[in-house]
Design a protein around this motif. Sequence first.
Motif, short mmCIF file in Angstrom:
data_model
loop_
_atom_site.label_atom_id
_atom_site.label_comp_id
_atom_site.label_asym_id
_atom_site.label_seq_id
_atom_site.Cartn_x
_atom_site.Cartn_y
_atom_site.Cartn_z
N GLY A 20 4.18 0.21 7.52
CA GLY A 20 3.04 -0.69 7.40
C GLY A 20 1.76 -0.09 7.96
O GLY A 20 0.69 -0.24 7.37
N GLY A 21 1.86 0.59 9.08
CA GLY A 21 0.68 1.24 9.66
C GLY A 21 0.15 2.34 8.78
O GLY A 21 -1.07 2.48 8.61
N ALA A 22 1.05 3.12 8.21
CA ALA A 22 0.61 4.19 7.31
C ALA A 22 -0.03 3.62 6.05
O ALA A 22 -1.05 4.14 5.58
CB ALA A 22 1.80 5.08 6.94
N LEU A 26 -3.92 4.29 5.14
CA LEU A 26 -4.30 4.91 3.86
C LEU A 26 -5.22 4.01 3.05
O LEU A 26 -6.16 4.50 2.40
CB LEU A 26 -3.05 5.25 3.05
CG LEU A 26 -2.26 6.46 3.54
CD1 LEU A 26 -0.95 6.57 2.77
CD2 LEU A 26 -3.08 7.72 3.39
N ALA A 27 -4.96 2.71 3.08
CA ALA A 27 -5.83 1.79 2.35
C ALA A 27 -7.23 1.77 2.96
O ALA A 27 -8.22 1.75 2.22
CB ALA A 27 -5.22 0.39 2.37
N ALA A 35 -9.89 -5.87 6.65
CA ALA A 35 -9.05 -7.07 6.60
C ALA A 35 -8.02 -6.96 5.47
O ALA A 35 -6.84 -7.30 5.66
CB ALA A 35 -9.91 -8.31 6.41
N ARG A 36 -8.44 -6.46 4.34
CA ARG A 36 -7.49 -6.28 3.23
C ARG A 36 -6.51 -5.16 3.52
O ARG A 36 -5.35 -5.23 3.12
CB ARG A 36 -8.24 -5.99 1.94
CG ARG A 36 -8.94 -7.19 1.41
CD ARG A 36 -9.62 -6.88 0.10
NE ARG A 36 -10.36 -8.03 -0.34
CZ ARG A 36 -10.35 -8.46 -1.59
NH1 ARG A 36 -9.67 -7.82 -2.50
NH2 ARG A 36 -11.05 -9.52 -1.90
N LEU A 40 -2.53 -5.55 3.53
CA LEU A 40 -1.69 -4.66 2.74
C LEU A 40 -0.63 -4.00 3.63
O LEU A 40 0.53 -3.90 3.25
CB LEU A 40 -2.55 -3.59 2.06
CG LEU A 40 -1.79 -2.70 1.10
CD1 LEU A 40 -2.38 -2.82 -0.28
CD2 LEU A 40 -1.82 -1.28 1.57
N GLY A 41 -1.03 -3.57 4.82
CA GLY A 41 -0.08 -2.98 5.76
C GLY A 41 0.98 -3.97 6.20
O GLY A 41 2.16 -3.64 6.32
N GLY A 42 0.57 -5.21 6.43
CA GLY A 42 1.54 -6.25 6.79
C GLY A 42 2.52 -6.54 5.67
O GLY A 42 3.71 -6.75 5.90
N GLY A 43 2.03 -6.55 4.46
CA GLY A 43 2.92 -6.74 3.32
C GLY A 43 3.89 -5.60 3.15
O GLY A 43 5.07 -5.80 2.85
#
Length: 60
Positions: A20-22, A26-27, A35-36, A40-43
């Motif tokens: 998730g962190g990676a 990257l995003a 925030a997005r 995305l990392g949480g998803g």
Amino acid sequence: MNAIDVLFLLLAISFSVNVGGAAGWLAACAGMEWARAVLLGGGAAGTTMALVFAGAAAFR
């Protein structure tokens, strides 16, 4: 819970947080708003955790 179950849980949490962190990093580097990127990392972390637990359930 025995020691093996606790170690497996720690491994699954560690793996999903790293994925998730990676993904979030990257995003954010790709230009996405922070925030997005966090969402995305949480998803990605949640999906990874679900896949790890599904694999463990299928193995047992």
